[in-house]
Every structure is written in structure tokens, then in C-alpha cells.
Design a protein around this motif. Structure first.
Motif, mmCIF file in Angstrom:
data_model
loop_
_atom_site.group_PDB
_atom_site.id
_atom_site.type_symbol
_atom_site.label_atom_id
_atom_site.label_comp_id
_atom_site.label_asym_id
_atom_site.label_seq_id
_atom_site.Cartn_x
_atom_site.Cartn_y
_atom_site.Cartn_z
ATOM 1 N N TYR A 107 7.419 -107.154 8.258
ATOM 2 C CA TYR A 107 6.176 -106.666 7.654
ATOM 3 C C TYR A 107 5.441 -107.798 6.933
ATOM 4 O O TYR A 107 4.215 -107.872 6.970
ATOM 5 N N TRP A 151 -0.098 -104.869 6.879
ATOM 6 C CA TRP A 151 1.110 -104.209 6.357
ATOM 7 C C TRP A 151 0.669 -103.245 5.272
ATOM 8 O O TRP A 151 0.108 -103.654 4.255
ATOM 9 N N ALA A 155 4.466 -94.536 5.648
ATOM 10 C CA ALA A 155 3.575 -95.398 4.861
ATOM 11 C C ALA A 155 2.116 -94.960 4.934
ATOM 12 O O ALA A 155 1.309 -95.372 4.113
ATOM 13 N N GLY A 200 4.071 -100.913 8.870
ATOM 14 C CA GLY A 200 4.684 -100.470 7.634
ATOM 15 C C GLY A 200 5.788 -99.479 7.942
ATOM 16 O O GLY A 200 5.958 -99.031 9.078
ATOM 17 N N ASN A 260 1.899 -101.480 2.472
ATOM 18 C CA ASN A 260 3.070 -101.601 1.602
ATOM 19 C C ASN A 260 3.104 -100.401 0.656
ATOM 20 O O ASN A 260 2.295 -100.306 -0.258
#
Length: 168
Positions: A144, A99, A11, A7, A101
Motif C-alpha cells: 500500500y 492508498w 477501506a 487499501g 489509509n
């Protein structure tokens, strides 16, 4: 099990990595910290003295070394780690890629506080930082999105985070 957290910078990869490591009783590695330990100098110093390309080569070497020398771990990868040298394919072939996000507005609020400690952000004012996040995020998103699992970072608990990893 090998779990790679990916990420954008800010993040929460290190935060979540430490929590998951404790819950699952598996080793945790922060890829940037491992590079710093191996090189004996900070990420900033490597960027300044040797440039981003040299840093990315070191990053790949350490990623491979840890992956090949451990059966189980959780790793917080650098924000750019999946974007170079087919690292995302390497991670997907050898473990579970996640990932994290995080909305760009959240990234901005986190990174504005950490600007001085991040070599790519140090000289950016607030507007430049917002533009940088938008551009880099857009450039990196394609990598990602290749992660096997996507976790939204907003309002998630450690239990839900772990559930996403094992029941995606």
C-alpha cells in the motif's frame, strides 16, 4: 487518466470510487465485481472451489484487461490486489495509485458487519478478526505504501479526496 484505489478490505475503495467516478464523469470498475461477471460466480465461490491462488491469477488478468482496454477510469482494487504478481508496479506504471489509509479500528467496525460476505473472514470470531486485520494489514502495508498518493479515510470530503488525487 487511470486511477487505482487500493487499501485494506473495508477501506471504502468502492464507495470512493463510485463518488469520484460520478464527479469526474469517468467509468468506474470494481475489480472484484468484474471478476465475478467474467467468471459467473462469486468471489466466495472462486475461493472455495479453486483457491486463493487461482483467484489472484484471475484478478491479475482482469486488472490487465481493463487497464489495456480503457483510456480513463477509476478502479476499486481488491484489498490484496497490489500484493501479488507485481500488480502495484503495473498500476504505478500505467496510472495514479491511491492508498485509502483507514485505521484498523474503523476497518474492524466495518468488517464485523460484512464478515459473512468475505471469504477470508467468514469463520473468525471478533478477537480472531481483530488479529487477522492487524496481521494482514501489517503484511500488506509495504505494498500500500508504494501507492503514489495516500488518503486518510477519516472525515474527508469528496472534494478533498479529489484534490488529493490531482494535487499530491
Amino acid at each position: 487518466m487511470k486511477i487505482y484505489l487500493n487499501g485494506f478490505m473495508g477501506a471504502g475503495k468502492t464507495h470512493w470510487g463510485r463518488l469520484v467516478s460520478q464527479r469526474l464523469s469517468i467509468p468506474f470498475f470494481d475489480l472484484d465485481e468484474q471478476i465475478v461477471n467474467a467468471e459467473g460466480k462469486s468471489v466466495n465461490a472462486i475461493f472455495e472451489a479453486e483457491g486463493e491462488e487461482v483467484f489472484r491469477m484471475k484478478e491479475k488478468e482482469v486488472l490487465h484487461l481493463i487497464t489495456e482496454s480503457h483510456d480513463s477510469f477509476i478502479m476499486a482494487c481488491g484489498g490484496g490486489s497490489p500484493c501479488y504478481f507485481n500488480n502495484i508496479e503495473f498500476m504505478n506504471d500505467r496510472g495514479v495509485t491511491v492508498w485509502i489509509n483507514t485505521p484498523q479500528s474503523t476497518l474492524f467496525s466495518r468488517l464485523v458487519k460484512e464478515r459473512d460476505h468475505r471469504p477470508l473472514l467468514r469463520n473468525l470470531d471478533d478477537d480472531q478478526l481483530k488479529a487477522f486485520i492487524h496481521k494482514k494489514f501489517s503484511d500488506r502495508k509495504i505494498y500500500y505504501q508504494q501507492c503514489r498518493i495516500m488518503v486518510d479515510d477519516e472525515g474527508i470530503t469528496i472534494e478533498k479526496f479529489i484534490e488529493k488525487i490531482f494535487h499530491a
